[in-house]
Scaffold this active site. Structure first.
Site, PDB file in Angstrom:
ATOM      1  N   LYS A  63       0.858  -1.191   0.000  1.00 19.20           N
ATOM      2  CA  LYS A  63       0.000   0.000   0.000  1.00 19.20           C
ATOM      3  C   LYS A  63       0.887   1.232   0.000  1.00 19.20           C
ATOM      4  CE  LYS A  63      -4.518   0.615   0.148  1.00 19.20           C
ATOM      5  NZ  LYS A  63      -5.454  -0.297  -0.506  1.00 19.20           N
ATOM      6  N   GLY A 104     -22.165   5.329   2.626  1.00 18.09           N
ATOM      7  CA  GLY A 104     -21.298   5.659   1.493  1.00 18.09           C
ATOM      8  C   GLY A 104     -22.038   5.490   0.181  1.00 18.09           C
ATOM      9  N   ASN A 126     -17.601   4.925  -5.301  1.00 19.08           N
ATOM     10  CA  ASN A 126     -17.434   3.915  -6.351  1.00 19.08           C
ATOM     11  C   ASN A 126     -17.988   2.558  -5.932  1.00 19.08           C
ATOM     12  OD1 ASN A 126     -15.264   1.548  -7.097  1.00 19.08           O
ATOM     13  ND2 ASN A 126     -15.916   2.730  -8.876  1.00 19.08           N
TER      14      ASN A 126
END
Ligand code: NAD
Length: 428
Positions: free
Chosen positions: A107, A219, A222
């Site tokens: 990450k 949320g 995407n």
């Protein structure tokens, strides 16, 4: 990005320690897997449009690459912390292992707010990131992807910088590229669709038709958008969606008891996943406080926004009707809440399984780049559904056979695969 006393790295380590105990791992293996193997902390000087120089702090962390090149996104966020990046790199290792793709976990992050950077400044920041790190990146070493506030354009600037420096074409060096420039069809939809493939797999196992179920989302970015599209297309009903409102820095829950129309909500949301409050009101949505998404009388909760949202403090607010929590975000449930979820008999479909559709499609992107031949949308989605359903089935069967919480079953499968690779390589 450490939320209210919960450090994601500590959560990731606690989860790992629990499974290490179940698998009776020796101390060497535990020490290797409970922390990242490599960390790069560096600064990126960027010439700003006004002629000044600004220095950004950045990280790339490689948790483990025993199963293949490290894979994981690069986040741009003003509150990025090294511990968040560490935790996410660890979760990437388990995520790639749980869906059985030959990749490890990594990450990256840059402490910055892209809202305050021009396009040209963002381009220089992306190129600077690669200049500092290019010896450690590449299709056979470490493969970044988009993440929070980074997108296909950022990936392409990074790829271009890498190719300029190394002098060749290496499209497998990064994923999440634009379609037509080495990107895969279906990548945008993959995480949300993948989550619904897992959810539907579970509903089939308990003989509950998806058409008879209701959902509340936190949320509408995407992941949630495409999950909601697929879920409603399959006949499910979305009752509520909560999201952040940039204008007054507050979150709101949008509710329609007879079912939200996802297409109409997508039409009134902005690029950051915020729904326009006034327009939603005009369309007949009830506007409730942001945290109300959690208290709805629905069958399924899908946290698809942030980490550390389902905590012991808010758990009592969850309706008794909720039978499934399907984790879309990374780390939305704190470890101290897992026992409460288990006690109440709620089925928990864990984050690193549910949101693995994105990395699975990134792997498909790499495969297509290596072949230099690109698949149709149908081929991508068919392969994605197969991978996600297979992964879910393995976890469900183990959980049933050993009477395990599904998060624990997923960890057992993933960690065991990584342990085998580490042992076969003779590292521990
Ligand atoms: P996104 O940035 O597109 O959307 C985030 C959404 O969360 C927005 O709708 C925003 O309004 C909402 N939000 C932010 N703060 C909120 C709050 N306090 N209350 C309610 N809503 C809030 O992000 P995304 O790509 O959809 O990712 C969502 C989560 O899924 C993140 O945890 C991310 O790490 C994880 N994830 C994403 C992918 C992917 O492929 N996009 C893959 C794996 C995991």
């Amino acid at each position: 990005m450490t939320t209210a006393g919960y450090n994601p790295y500590e959560s990731a380590q606690l989860q790992f320690d629990k499974v290490a105990q179940t698998l009776e791992l020796d101390s060497g293996m535990r020490a290797l897997l409970r922390q990242p193997m490599k960390e790069f902390h560096f600064t990126i000087p960027v010439k700003m449009d006004d002629g000044s120089t600004k220095v950004f702090n950045a990280f790339r962390i490689r948790h483990n690459d025993a199963r293949g090149p490290a894979k994981g996104g690069i986040r741009f966020h003003p509150q990025e912390t090294v511990d968040t990046v560490r935790a996410l790199s660890m979760w990437m290792t388990w995520k790639c292992a749980v869906v059985d793709v030959p990749l490890g976990g990594g990450k990256g992050g840059v402490i910055c707010d892209p809202h305050n950077l021009s396009q040209a400044e963002q381009e220089r920041l992306c190129r600077g990131y690669v200049r500092q790190l290019y010896t450690q990146l590449g299709p056979n070493q470490d493969v970044p992807a988009p993440d929070v506030m980074t997108n296909a354009q950022h990936m392409l600037w990074m790829l271009d910088e890498y190719e300029v420096i190394t002098g060749g074409h290496f499209p497998g060096m990064i994923t999440g590229k634009p379609v037509g420039m080495g990107g895969s069809l279906g990548r945008t939809e993959a995480t949300g669709f993948g989550l619904v493939y897992v959810l539907n797999g579970y509903l089939r196992c308990i003989d509950k038709p998806i058409e008879s179920t209701t959902v509340s989302f936190q949320g509408f970015g995407n992941v949630a958008e495409y999950a909601a599209r697929m879920y409603t297309q399959m006949g499910g009903k979305v009752i509520a969606i909560s999201c952040w409102n940039q204008a007054d820095a507050k979150s709101y829950t949008f509710r329609k008891k007879d079912g939200c129309d996802i297409t109409e909500l997508v039409a009134i949301k902005d690029a950051f996943g915020s729904i326009d409050v006034a327009k939603a009101k005009a369309l007949g949505y009830e506007i409730l406080p942001g945290e109300e998404w959690l208290a709805q009388d629905v069958d399924i909760l899908i946290p698809a926004a942030l980490e550390n949202q389902i905590t012991p403090a808010v758990f009592p607010r969850i309706s008794k009707q909720v039978k499934i929590i399907c984790e879309a975000a990374n780390g939305p449930t704190t470890p101290d809440c897992d026992p409460l979820i288990q006690e109440r008999g709620i089925a928990l479909l864990p984050d690193f399984l549910c949101n693995a559709g994105g990395v699975t499609c990134s792997y498909f992107e790499q495969v297509q780049c290596n072949l230099n031949y690109f698949w149709s949308m149908e081929e991508v989605l068919e392969k994605l559904e197969y991978k996600m359903t297979q992964a879910f089935r393995g976890i469900y069967d183990l959980a049933q056979a050993k009477n395990l919480y599904m998060r624990d079953a997923a960890y057992v499968i993933a960690v065991d695969r990584v342990v085998s690779a580490v042992k076969m390589r003779g590292w521990a």
